[in-house]
Design an enzyme around this catalytic site. Structure first.
Site, short mmCIF file in Angstrom:
data_model
loop_
_atom_site.label_atom_id
_atom_site.label_comp_id
_atom_site.label_asym_id
_atom_site.label_seq_id
_atom_site.Cartn_x
_atom_site.Cartn_y
_atom_site.Cartn_z
CD1 TRP A 1 -3.00 1.47 0.91
CD2 TRP A 1 -1.36 2.46 2.09
NE1 TRP A 1 -3.42 2.73 1.25
CE2 TRP A 1 -2.45 3.36 1.97
CE3 TRP A 1 -0.24 2.86 2.79
CZ2 TRP A 1 -2.42 4.64 2.54
CZ3 TRP A 1 -0.20 4.13 3.33
CH2 TRP A 1 -1.29 5.01 3.22
CG HIS A 2 3.50 2.27 3.22
ND1 HIS A 2 2.82 1.28 3.89
CD2 HIS A 2 3.59 3.32 4.09
CE1 HIS A 2 2.52 1.71 5.11
NE2 HIS A 2 2.97 2.94 5.25
N GLY A 3 3.71 1.79 -1.45
CA GLY A 3 4.34 2.16 -2.70
C GLY A 3 4.56 0.97 -3.60
#
Length: 475
Positions: free
Chosen positions: A321-323
């Site tokens: 989700w972060h990247g």
């Protein structure tokens, strides 16, 4: 518009003047327009995307509420999941998976023509898609009544203080705040202003101040062991101040208008274990992952090994989700392994009966905080590294396996940044000890005036023209 730019504060001043003059429904309509103006200032083309997400989830929630058949209700929920996750997949992950697949073919000996995808990542898409998803899931679970007013729901999705980088609000908290008249007060104005000032100090003075030192080492061809160690410690401070600084400003701006956004950080570096850390760090995401992913996968039901599997899957997806990069997947795997390992050992080590009391307990806790902070920092190394090769090299140099220069070459951060770090540590320690984020509110007026003057001075002293976008804007 960045919170650190005068353009935003001029925009907010205009919004506040209109807000004070308008009645409740007028305030909501004005805030919706202002939120679209704010988002459109980044890239007006993506206004259509946020409107599409809003419209789909508004209609889907109403249909779920109207249906009595569980199968039909589930089908409508799948529409919301497909729409929101589909947008994330296309705009955030498609290029990453295409590139990864081409690299995999290259390792296997096949060299197809490269596929170039120039897809721009819409700012805030990870935040508002998760926010609308939680709304439709809560309606599906019969834990929430859907909004009948489309414009109120649209404001819930696009509310400008927290639109770009959270916190990821729940409809059960923010929607009633939108639907009901809000009370403006001098106390809320004061508290909101202090939050904004705290957030600006964290971002402008500390995060932006230490960023050049961190960047210098993570782009250095030959850093020493001490360089890597100090740069990673500073990055831990940078990412905390950068992200919690945004949240403080978002909450402060909202509070001045009578809104109450959730607290997203609770002194995370005072945690002594991974479970406690995730109760304190990015709380809106960690609780989202717990409530909508971990529990949906089965949670801790089904035995020990299934619990470990669910923890690992949740954190790996949380890392992704972060990247769209493999180092974020590795960071998520690392966090999942910490949680699973802690859960496996929690019943064997460190039980209440085995811990010292009195002064010994304080010393034990201080040591536990210091040790666990190093464990967290290695996770931040995985998060910050630019490649697997850099992760391998930095890890080897830290462990003494690979040769490294002996001297420290990292540029020293500005004095204002170092002072800000010391002040922030004392501030967070006071909150941690007293259990009250408003501990200063009971101080005499003269002392509080000195505090506010000191904050203004520190911000002016440490302000830099090298202000950058908030780190979490890229997620």
């Amino acid at each position: 518009m960045l919170f650190t730019e005068l353009e935003f504060w001029a925009f907010f001043l205009v919004v506040m003047v209109a807000y004070v003059l308008l009645p409740h429904r007028g305030q909501n309509r004005m805030l919706l327009v202002a939120s679209y103006v704010f988002y459109g200032a980044w890239d007006w083309r993506f206004l259509g995307l946020i409107l599409l997400s809003t419209g789909i989830d508004y209609l889907v929630a109403l249909r779920i509420r109207q249906e009595s058949d569980d199968l039909r209700r589930r089908h409508w929920l799948m529409v919301s999941l497909a729409a929101n996750l589909g947008m994330l997949a296309i705009f955030k992950y498609l290029g990453f998976f295409v590139d990864s697949f081409q690299e995999l073919l290259g390792w296997a000996g096949y060299h197809p023509d490269p596929v170039m995808l120039a897809i721009v990542l819409p700012v805030g898409i990870s935040f508002y898609t998760f926010q609308t998803l939680s709304y439709t899931i809560d309606v599906y679970r019969r834990e929430l009544e859907p909004s009948r007013d489309f414009l109120d729901f649209a404001l819930f999705v696009a509310f400008f203080p927290q639109l770009v980088a959270g916190p990821i609000e729940r409809a059960s908290n923010l929607l009633p705040n939108i639907q009901n008249p809000r009370v403006l007060s001098w106390e809320a104005l004061r508290r909101g202003a202090v939050l904004c000032m705290t957030g600006l100090i964290k971002k402008v003075v500390i995060a932006d101040g230490v960023a050049p030192s961190v960047d210098a080492i993570y782009s250095s061809p030959d850093p020493s062991r001490l360089d890597i160690l100090f740069a990673t410690w500073l990055f831990a401070i940078q990412i905390y101040c950068d992200f919690s600084g945004y949240t403080d400003i978002a909450r402060g701006v909202a509070k001045m208008m009578g809104f109450h956004l959730m607290r997203n950080f609770a002194q995370p570096y005072f945690a002594t274990d991974p479970q406690e850390f995730w109760r304190r760090w990015h709380i809106s995401l960690s609780t989202w992952l717990r409530d909508y992913l971990y529990i949906s996968l089965g949670g801790n039901r089904g035995g020990r090994w299934k619990t470990y599997r669910n923890l690992m899957a949740t954190m790996v997806l949380g890392g992704l989700w972060h990247g769209a990069a493999w180092n974020f997947v590795l960071w998520g795997f690392y966090q999942g392994a910490l949680l699973a390992g802690h859960r496996a050992l929690a019943g064997r080590w460190g039980g209440p009966g085995r811990r010292p009391a009195g002064l010994g307990r304080l010393l034990w806790k201080g040591l536990a905080i210091a040790v666990f902070f190093q464990i967290v920092c290695y996770g931040w190394l995985l998060f910050r590294a630019r490649s697997f090769e850099q992760i391998t090299e930095f890890t080897g140099r830290l462990a003494g396996v690979l040769p490294a220069p002996a001297m420290l070459s990292m540029p020293v951060p500005p004095a204002a940044s170092l002072l800000g770090i010391a002040v922030l540590f004392l501030w967070d320690a006071a909150i941690e000890r007293r259990g009250d984020v408003q501990f200063y509110a009971r101080w005499p007026m003269v002392v509080r005036a000195g505090l506010y003057a000191g904050m203004i001075y520190l911000l002016a002293f440490g302000a830099t023209t090298a202000t950058s976008a908030f780190i979490y804007f890229q997620f």
